[in-house]
Design an enzyme around this catalytic site. Structure first.
Site, PDB file in Angstrom:
ATOM      1  N   SER A 123       0.849  -1.189   0.000  1.00 57.24           N
ATOM      2  CA  SER A 123       0.000   0.000   0.000  1.00 57.24           C
ATOM      3  C   SER A 123       0.886   1.241   0.000  1.00 57.24           C
ATOM      4  CB  SER A 123      -0.871  -0.019   1.256  1.00 57.24           C
ATOM      5  OG  SER A 123      -1.324   1.272   1.568  1.00 57.24           O
ATOM      6  N   SER A 124       0.321   2.355  -0.468  1.00 60.58           N
ATOM      7  CA  SER A 124       1.111   3.597  -0.537  1.00 60.58           C
ATOM      8  C   SER A 124       1.503   4.113   0.852  1.00 60.58           C
ATOM      9  CB  SER A 124       0.329   4.678  -1.284  1.00 60.58           C
ATOM     10  OG  SER A 124      -0.917   4.908  -0.670  1.00 60.58           O
ATOM     11  N   CYS A 125       0.905   3.547   1.915  1.00 59.99           N
ATOM     12  CA  CYS A 125       1.262   4.012   3.266  1.00 59.99           C
ATOM     13  C   CYS A 125       2.640   3.532   3.708  1.00 59.99           C
ATOM     14  CB  CYS A 125       0.213   3.573   4.279  1.00 59.99           C
ATOM     15  SG  CYS A 125       0.275   1.810   4.576  1.00 59.99           S
ATOM     16  N   TYR A 152       0.600  -1.093  10.275  1.00 60.90           N
ATOM     17  CA  TYR A 152       0.239  -1.726   8.985  1.00 60.90           C
ATOM     18  C   TYR A 152       1.377  -1.522   7.975  1.00 60.90           C
ATOM     19  CZ  TYR A 152      -2.831  -1.926   4.741  1.00 60.90           C
ATOM     20  OH  TYR A 152      -3.431  -2.177   3.539  1.00 60.90           O
ATOM     21  N   LYS A 156       3.606  -4.243   5.840  1.00 62.25           N
ATOM     22  CA  LYS A 156       3.683  -4.226   4.368  1.00 62.25           C
ATOM     23  C   LYS A 156       5.131  -4.101   3.887  1.00 62.25           C
ATOM     24  CE  LYS A 156      -0.671  -4.618   3.307  1.00 62.25           C
ATOM     25  NZ  LYS A 156      -1.128  -5.804   2.570  1.00 62.25           N
ATOM     26  N   HIS A 195     -12.507   2.919   4.585  1.00 60.58           N
ATOM     27  CA  HIS A 195     -11.772   4.059   4.002  1.00 60.58           C
ATOM     28  C   HIS A 195     -12.750   5.194   3.690  1.00 60.58           C
ATOM     29  CE1 HIS A 195      -8.895   0.725   3.099  1.00 60.58           C
ATOM     30  NE2 HIS A 195      -8.056   1.640   3.511  1.00 60.58           N
TER      31      HIS A 195
HETATM   32  N1  LIG Z   1      -8.588  -0.916  -0.052  1.00 61.87           N
HETATM   33  C1  LIG Z   1      -7.608  -0.085  -0.343  1.00 61.87           C
HETATM   34  O1  LIG Z   1      -7.807   1.141  -0.493  1.00 61.87           O
HETATM   35  C2  LIG Z   1      -6.213  -0.608  -0.532  1.00 61.87           C
HETATM   36  C3  LIG Z   1      -5.897  -1.951  -0.397  1.00 61.87           C
HETATM   37  N2  LIG Z   1      -4.599  -2.356  -0.580  1.00 61.87           N
HETATM   38  C4  LIG Z   1      -4.199  -3.759  -0.399  1.00 61.87           C
HETATM   39  O2  LIG Z   1      -4.972  -4.633  -1.166  1.00 61.87           O
HETATM   40  C5  LIG Z   1      -5.132  -5.883  -0.463  1.00 61.87           C
HETATM   41  C6  LIG Z   1      -6.609  -6.220  -0.373  1.00 61.87           C
HETATM   42  O3  LIG Z   1      -7.304  -5.170   0.286  1.00 61.87           O
HETATM   43  P1  LIG Z   1      -8.888  -5.049   0.208  1.00 61.87           P
HETATM   44  O4  LIG Z   1      -9.410  -5.942  -0.839  1.00 61.87           O
HETATM   45  O5  LIG Z   1      -9.204  -3.615   0.201  1.00 61.87           O
HETATM   46  O6  LIG Z   1      -9.313  -5.607   1.639  1.00 61.87           O
HETATM   47  P2  LIG Z   1     -10.694  -6.309   2.054  1.00 61.87           P
HETATM   48  O7  LIG Z   1     -10.813  -6.100   3.523  1.00 61.87           O
HETATM   49  O8  LIG Z   1     -11.793  -5.861   1.163  1.00 61.87           O
HETATM   50  O9  LIG Z   1     -10.401  -7.834   1.760  1.00 61.87           O
HETATM   51  C7  LIG Z   1      -9.435  -8.539   2.459  1.00 61.87           C
HETATM   52  C8  LIG Z   1      -9.684 -10.011   2.288  1.00 61.87           C
HETATM   53  O10 LIG Z   1      -8.737 -10.750   3.080  1.00 61.87           O
HETATM   54  C9  LIG Z   1      -9.436 -11.763   3.779  1.00 61.87           C
HETATM   55  N3  LIG Z   1      -8.781 -12.073   5.042  1.00 61.87           N
HETATM   56  C10 LIG Z   1      -8.489 -11.249   6.063  1.00 61.87           C
HETATM   57  N4  LIG Z   1      -7.940 -11.919   7.060  1.00 61.87           N
HETATM   58  C11 LIG Z   1      -7.874 -13.220   6.671  1.00 61.87           C
HETATM   59  C12 LIG Z   1      -7.405 -14.414   7.280  1.00 61.87           C
HETATM   60  N5  LIG Z   1      -6.874 -14.394   8.498  1.00 61.87           N
HETATM   61  N6  LIG Z   1      -7.497 -15.559   6.589  1.00 61.87           N
HETATM   62  C13 LIG Z   1      -8.048 -15.580   5.352  1.00 61.87           C
HETATM   63  N7  LIG Z   1      -8.496 -14.489   4.720  1.00 61.87           N
HETATM   64  C14 LIG Z   1      -8.414 -13.321   5.382  1.00 61.87           C
HETATM   65  C15 LIG Z   1     -10.799 -11.157   4.057  1.00 61.87           C
HETATM   66  O11 LIG Z   1     -11.724 -12.147   4.358  1.00 61.87           O
HETATM   67  P3  LIG Z   1     -12.867 -11.804   5.438  1.00 61.87           P
HETATM   68  O12 LIG Z   1     -13.552 -10.558   4.953  1.00 61.87           O
HETATM   69  O13 LIG Z   1     -13.708 -13.002   5.425  1.00 61.87           O
HETATM   70  O14 LIG Z   1     -12.141 -11.554   6.738  1.00 61.87           O
HETATM   71  C16 LIG Z   1     -11.074 -10.462   2.722  1.00 61.87           C
HETATM   72  O15 LIG Z   1     -11.586 -11.344   1.762  1.00 61.87           O
HETATM   73  C17 LIG Z   1      -4.476  -5.685   0.898  1.00 61.87           C
HETATM   74  O16 LIG Z   1      -3.186  -6.226   0.865  1.00 61.87           O
HETATM   75  C18 LIG Z   1      -4.395  -4.203   1.041  1.00 61.87           C
HETATM   76  O17 LIG Z   1      -3.302  -3.825   1.818  1.00 61.87           O
HETATM   77  C19 LIG Z   1      -3.607  -1.477  -0.916  1.00 61.87           C
HETATM   78  C20 LIG Z   1      -3.884  -0.146  -1.069  1.00 61.87           C
HETATM   79  C21 LIG Z   1      -5.199   0.394  -0.864  1.00 61.87           C
HETATM   80  C1  LIG Z   2      -5.296   3.013   1.789  1.00 66.82           C
HETATM   81  C2  LIG Z   2      -4.790   3.698   3.034  1.00 66.82           C
HETATM   82  O1  LIG Z   2      -5.886   3.989   3.882  1.00 66.82           O
HETATM   83  C3  LIG Z   2      -5.591   4.553   5.168  1.00 66.82           C
HETATM   84  O2  LIG Z   2      -5.002   5.785   5.058  1.00 66.82           O
HETATM   85  P1  LIG Z   2      -5.801   7.081   4.612  1.00 66.82           P
HETATM   86  O3  LIG Z   2      -5.519   7.364   3.189  1.00 66.82           O
HETATM   87  O4  LIG Z   2      -5.520   8.159   5.584  1.00 66.82           O
HETATM   88  O5  LIG Z   2      -7.289   6.537   4.704  1.00 66.82           O
HETATM   89  P2  LIG Z   2      -8.778   6.937   4.867  1.00 66.82           P
HETATM   90  O6  LIG Z   2      -9.430   6.616   3.591  1.00 66.82           O
HETATM   91  O7  LIG Z   2      -9.336   6.294   6.079  1.00 66.82           O
HETATM   92  O8  LIG Z   2      -8.813   8.540   5.136  1.00 66.82           O
HETATM   93  C4  LIG Z   2      -8.426   9.455   4.156  1.00 66.82           C
HETATM   94  C5  LIG Z   2      -8.755  10.855   4.605  1.00 66.82           C
HETATM   95  O9  LIG Z   2     -10.182  11.023   4.570  1.00 66.82           O
HETATM   96  C6  LIG Z   2     -10.624  11.619   5.785  1.00 66.82           C
HETATM   97  N1  LIG Z   2     -12.011  11.255   6.036  1.00 66.82           N
HETATM   98  C7  LIG Z   2     -13.058  12.117   6.005  1.00 66.82           C
HETATM   99  N2  LIG Z   2     -14.201  11.506   6.355  1.00 66.82           N
HETATM  100  C8  LIG Z   2     -13.858  10.198   6.565  1.00 66.82           C
HETATM  101  C9  LIG Z   2     -14.636   9.076   6.938  1.00 66.82           C
HETATM  102  O10 LIG Z   2     -15.826   9.126   7.143  1.00 66.82           O
HETATM  103  N3  LIG Z   2     -13.953   7.894   7.029  1.00 66.82           N
HETATM  104  C10 LIG Z   2     -12.607   7.790   6.795  1.00 66.82           C
HETATM  105  N4  LIG Z   2     -12.017   6.577   6.895  1.00 66.82           N
HETATM  106  N5  LIG Z   2     -11.851   8.869   6.476  1.00 66.82           N
HETATM  107  C11 LIG Z   2     -12.478  10.050   6.355  1.00 66.82           C
HETATM  108  C12 LIG Z   2      -9.632  11.119   6.808  1.00 66.82           C
HETATM  109  O11 LIG Z   2      -9.668  11.906   7.977  1.00 66.82           O
HETATM  110  C13 LIG Z   2      -8.328  11.207   6.023  1.00 66.82           C
HETATM  111  O12 LIG Z   2      -7.845  12.537   6.035  1.00 66.82           O
HETATM  112  C14 LIG Z   2      -4.729   3.647   5.934  1.00 66.82           C
HETATM  113  O13 LIG Z   2      -5.457   2.519   6.233  1.00 66.82           O
HETATM  114  C15 LIG Z   2      -3.490   3.275   5.183  1.00 66.82           C
HETATM  115  O14 LIG Z   2      -2.867   2.231   5.835  1.00 66.82           O
HETATM  116  C16 LIG Z   2      -3.733   2.928   3.738  1.00 66.82           C
HETATM  117  O15 LIG Z   2      -3.039   2.128   3.150  1.00 66.82           O
END
Ligand SMILES: NC(=O)C1=CN([C@@H]2O[C@H](COP(=O)(O)OP(=O)(O)OC[C@H]3O[C@@H](n4cnc5c(N)ncnc54)[C@H](OP(=O)(O)O)[C@@H]3O)[C@@H](O)[C@H]2O)C=CC1
Ligand SMILES: C[C@H]1O[C@H](OP(=O)(O)OP(=O)(O)OC[C@H]2O[C@@H](n3cnc4c(=O)[nH]c(N)nc43)[C@H](O)[C@@H]2O)[C@@H](O)[C@@H](O)C1=O
Length: 325
Positions: A123-125, A152, A156, A195
């Site tokens: 992830s970009s974090c 986190y 990563k 998010h």
């Molecule tokens: N969403 C985003 O904005 C971003 C995501 N990513 C990366 O992309 C990848 C996927 O993220 P995303 O799809 O958003 O996440 P989700 O939470 O939507 O999905 C994660 C998946 O992982 C499964 N999972 C979690 N824990 C376990 C476990 N212990 N055993 C088996 N399966 C498990 C979950 O299953 P269940 O729900 O049943 O627990 C779910 O299907 C991650 O590596 C994340 O870091 C990177 C940048 C941004």
């Molecule tokens: C993908 C990325 O996601 C996370 O980092 P983040 O970018 O800070 O994520 P975010 O989407 O939660 O917030 C973005 C911005 O938005 C604002 N904001 C406003 N209102 C709401 C609100 O209602 N919910 C949330 N969550 N944020 C809100 C919030 O205050 C912040 O300024 C990490 O998990 C990190 O580990 C990671 O990888």
């Protein structure tokens, strides 16, 4: 590519054999489900998937037994403990421990059971809070992390390093992609732990149907974020599985950033909410800006297709059909 070109391995083609066994971990999540859709569209006929209930990837011996019996040829690590700024800040132990366990078990078992290639998603974090913008891959480990998600991020970073170490020691084709903030179908719409984009979609929708006068948005609205539709990410994952084999992780972004205030205003319009926005500045802003430099991936030949406006409209249609009460 870069100073580590000597670690490019001659990898077998991913797209040549659509009957190859491909394990997509986390297939019910935002990213995993988009990868399964993409691979299915491409004609892959032998996808291996397991729900969390069927296989807990934090359990080392279960993961080893699963790989020993299924022997996937290709592995995509899209299972992780994932959440927004509040979840990361509230559950630091879960974010570091679960992610280290999942990725370590999957990467190690994939290697020991003969997988040809593995792609790990970070992830970009991972980058320093005050990294140069747009953030190049080599900004990794050059400064302190953003405190709200450092646990986190450390997990990563360990995943990237694990892929690199297995690549160097075992000459094994493990690669890493670092996506920017993602959104799309099957996102997590939890009111606190999700998010920003799905959180606001749900909050604006609920405000519209309840005729509320205002919607509360966290922070100051000034942070900048880069959003990528998850179908673009799935396309990039397939592209990297086919075309990329190198030590360095690659950024995967849209190249476009918006302030949270601009995102909230676009969301308000897409959902059709007519009230006011109220800013809750007791909530954290997180990183001020994290636009990634995705020129290395572009140089290999991949570019995103979905605009934020189109992506919001499509995701809201999906939300209305699949999530709303
Ligand atoms: N969403 C985003 O904005 C971003 C995501 N990513 C990366 O992309 C990848 C996927 O993220 P995303 O799809 O958003 O996440 P989700 O939470 O939507 O999905 C994660 C998946 O992982 C499964 N999972 C979690 N824990 C376990 C476990 N212990 N055993 C088996 N399966 C498990 C979950 O299953 P269940 O729900 O049943 O627990 C779910 O299907 C991650 O590596 C994340 O870091 C990177 C940048 C941004
Ligand atoms: C993908 C990325 O996601 C996370 O980092 P983040 O970018 O800070 O994520 P975010 O989407 O939660 O917030 C973005 C911005 O938005 C604002 N904001 C406003 N209102 C709401 C609100 O209602 N919910 C949330 N969550 N944020 C809100 C919030 O205050 C912040 O300024 C990490 O998990 C990190 O580990 C990671 O990888």
């Amino acid at each position: 590519m870069g100073s580590q070109d000597n670690n490019a391995l001659s990898s077998s083609s991913f797209l040549d054999d659509k009957s190859a066994k491909v394990f997509v971990s986390g297939h019910r999540g935002l990213v995993g489900s988009a990868i399964v859709r993409k691979l299915t569209q491409l004609g892959f006929s032998n996808l291996i998937v397991r729900s969390h209930a069927e296989l807990d990837l934090t359990r080392q011996s279960d993961v080893e037994a699963f790989f020993a019996s299924t022997k996937p040829e290709f592995v995509i690590v899209a299972a992780a403990k994932v959440g927004g700024i509040h979840a990361n800040n509230t559950y630091p132990a879960d974010f570091i421990a679960i992610n280290l366990q999942i990725q370590t078990n999957v990467i190690d078992s994939a290697y020991h059971n003969g997988a040809k290639k593995l792609l790990f998603l970070g992830s970009s974090c991972i980058y320093p809070k005050f990294a140069p913008q747009p953030i190049p891959e080599d900004a990794l480990l050059t400064g302190p992390l953003e405190p709200t998600n450092e646990w986190y991020a450390i997990a990563k970073i360990a995943g990237i390093k694990m892929c690199q170490a297995y690549r160097i020691q075992h000459k094994w084709d493990a690669i890493s992609g670092m996506p920017t903030n993602l959104y799309g179908p099957n996102d997590n719409f939890h009111p606190e732990n999700s998010h920003v984009l799905p959180a606001l979609m749900r909050r604006f929708h609920e405000a519209k149907v309840n005729n509320a006068k205002e919607v509360v948005v966290w922070g100051t609205g000034s942070p900048l974020r880069e959003f990528l539709h998850v179908d673009d990410l799935a396309d990039a994952v397939v592209f990297m599985m086919e075309k990329y084999s190198g030590l360095e992780h690659l950024n995967v972004g849209s190249g476009k950033e918006v302030t949270i205030k601009e995102l909230a205003e676009s969301m308000k319009e897409v959902v059709g909410f007519e009230g006011d926005l109220v800013w809750d500045s007791t909530k954290p802003d997180g990183t001020p800006r994290k636009l990634m430099d995705s020129s290395k991936l572009a140089a290999v030949g991949w570019t995103p297709k979905v605009s934020l406006k189109d992506g919001l409209v499509d995701t809201y249609k999906w939300y209305l059909q699949n999530v709303k009460q």
